[in-house]
Design an enzyme around this catalytic site. Sequence first.
Site, PDB file in Angstrom:
ATOM      1  N   ASN A 208       0.844  -1.203   0.000  1.00 23.84           N
ATOM      2  CA  ASN A 208       0.000   0.000   0.000  1.00 23.84           C
ATOM      3  C   ASN A 208       0.874   1.245   0.000  1.00 23.84           C
ATOM      4  O   ASN A 208       2.102   1.156   0.012  1.00 23.84           O
ATOM      5  CB  ASN A 208      -0.960  -0.025   1.196  1.00 23.84           C
ATOM      6  CG  ASN A 208      -0.212  -0.090   2.507  1.00 23.84           C
ATOM      7  OD1 ASN A 208       0.526   0.819   2.852  1.00 23.84           O
ATOM      8  ND2 ASN A 208      -0.385  -1.191   3.243  1.00 23.84           N
ATOM      9  N   ASP A 277      -4.476  -5.993   4.714  1.00 23.21           N
ATOM     10  CA  ASP A 277      -5.610  -6.744   5.249  1.00 23.21           C
ATOM     11  C   ASP A 277      -5.598  -8.196   4.764  1.00 23.21           C
ATOM     12  O   ASP A 277      -6.162  -9.073   5.400  1.00 23.21           O
ATOM     13  CB  ASP A 277      -6.933  -6.088   4.817  1.00 23.21           C
ATOM     14  CG  ASP A 277      -7.103  -4.752   5.518  1.00 23.21           C
ATOM     15  OD1 ASP A 277      -6.919  -4.717   6.743  1.00 23.21           O
ATOM     16  OD2 ASP A 277      -7.400  -3.748   4.837  1.00 23.21           O
ATOM     17  N   LYS A 297      10.275 -18.727  -3.000  1.00 22.27           N
ATOM     18  CA  LYS A 297      11.632 -18.719  -3.563  1.00 22.27           C
ATOM     19  C   LYS A 297      11.604 -18.658  -5.095  1.00 22.27           C
ATOM     20  O   LYS A 297      12.597 -18.363  -5.727  1.00 22.27           O
ATOM     21  CB  LYS A 297      12.373 -19.989  -3.135  1.00 22.27           C
ATOM     22  CG  LYS A 297      12.655 -20.029  -1.629  1.00 22.27           C
ATOM     23  CD  LYS A 297      13.511 -21.232  -1.258  1.00 22.27           C
ATOM     24  CE  LYS A 297      13.767 -21.319   0.219  1.00 22.27           C
ATOM     25  NZ  LYS A 297      12.570 -21.453   1.047  1.00 22.27           N
ATOM     26  N   PRO A 316      -4.280 -11.492  10.178  1.00 25.51           N
ATOM     27  CA  PRO A 316      -4.773 -11.236  11.539  1.00 25.51           C
ATOM     28  C   PRO A 316      -4.773  -9.741  11.839  1.00 25.51           C
ATOM     29  O   PRO A 316      -4.021  -8.973  11.229  1.00 25.51           O
ATOM     30  CB  PRO A 316      -3.769 -11.971  12.424  1.00 25.51           C
ATOM     31  CG  PRO A 316      -2.595 -12.266  11.566  1.00 25.51           C
ATOM     32  CD  PRO A 316      -3.024 -12.227  10.148  1.00 25.51           C
TER      33      PRO A 316
END
Length: 404
Positions: A208, A277, A297, A316
């Site tokens: 963001n 989020d 990777k 979370p």
Amino acid sequence: MLEGKRILLGVGGGIAVYRAVELMRLLMKQGADVQVVMTQSAQQFVTALTFEALSGHKVHHDLFDLTKDHGMGHIQLVRWADVVVVAPATANFITKITHGIAEDLLTTLLLACEKPVLLAPAMNISMWQAQATQDNIQTLKKRGFTVVEPVAGALACGEQGAGRLAEPETIVQALLPLLTAQSLVGQRWLINAGPTIEAWDAVRTLSNRATGTLGALLANAASMHGAEVTLVAGCGTPVTAADVLRIDVESALEMLQTCEAQAQGVDVFVDTAAVSDFRFATLDQGSAGLKQVEKPKHKLKREGLERLHIELVANPDIVALIAQMPQRPKQVIAFAAESENHLAYAKDKLQRKKVDAIVANDVSNMGTKLASGWWVTANGTQEITKQSKEKFVEQLIQYIVDCA
Ligand SMILES: Cc1cc2nc3c(=O)[nH]c(=O)nc-3n(C[C@H](O)[C@H](O)[C@H](O)COP(=O)(O)O)c2cc1C
């Protein structure tokens, strides 16, 4: 940062006098009013005119100048100052003030000084390491003087080693706490800042527009007020003060794990970070299914792909989890950037996340030098008007202190 502060700059007679000019310019650039006192020896290196022309004040050097305050200029000068800085502080000067000698204007005003004093010594390495100098420095530190020690490098005498005047920026950083009320001494603050980055393969990411500026400024300001500060910093968060313990992280999960690990014994947790989020769950095109807990990777090949379905799962909620820890920080403050319904969303989050306060703000603040918002608690809402982010964080600290 130094707006309206009155700084008395003492200049001793060493090669580094020319760097005191740089220091004075930097102090003035930060808004300070600077008056200069030069020793006789200092004037052998650089003329008083240089400091006079640049400071806009007459340079002081004569203890027995009867034109000034009935001969009491030395007392008036220290009464005027908020803080005294001596740079470069010579070995000779350090020895004199350790022993209370008052034989010229600078040493006399130091003896009469009840204000905070910062010394920035600079000298040849042998002079610096001499037992006499080291004993004097220890004595002065014990008396409460702040000493910004010389740094290693090539010395004017041709030798190498610790003896160079510290960088003007370092001296200013060390000066700030002396001019700031130590209202947070004894407190531990944990702050997170910046954007998180979610990788979906070895090179591609989701993030963001947050810069981490406000969180970094808050960490610096809390540290300046005497708090012990840990900053969990997302990518691109600006450089923070040396006293701030900084832990750099990338993803939301990393940020959560680090915040949880650091939250023990914390008085104040401030969640300024713009945490993603969502994170990537799997790549929907038959690949191995990259889990975000570990960094991917491999780079996904574009060839043959006209459409790509990517599954996202919710990350979370860091601040809610910290607020619900059995031994949660005494205060948990969350930031909420919204584009509409700021107060309604803030009040909802306050209850849902079980935090002590929400700093509601508009998304348009992101990436700018200004900030505004609302301080929302169960007791009511206060508007924080648009101002520089530096001032905004000062006001925020005041709200947090008042709310404790
Ligand atoms: C060329 C030259 C360079 C000097 N550089 C330093 C120095 O960097 N640091 C220092 O402590 N003394 C230095 N000195 C010695 C001081 O100038 C001397 O001790 C003087 O008495 C200091 O006076 P003050 O403390 O009143 O300024 C230097 C002397 C000379 C001649």
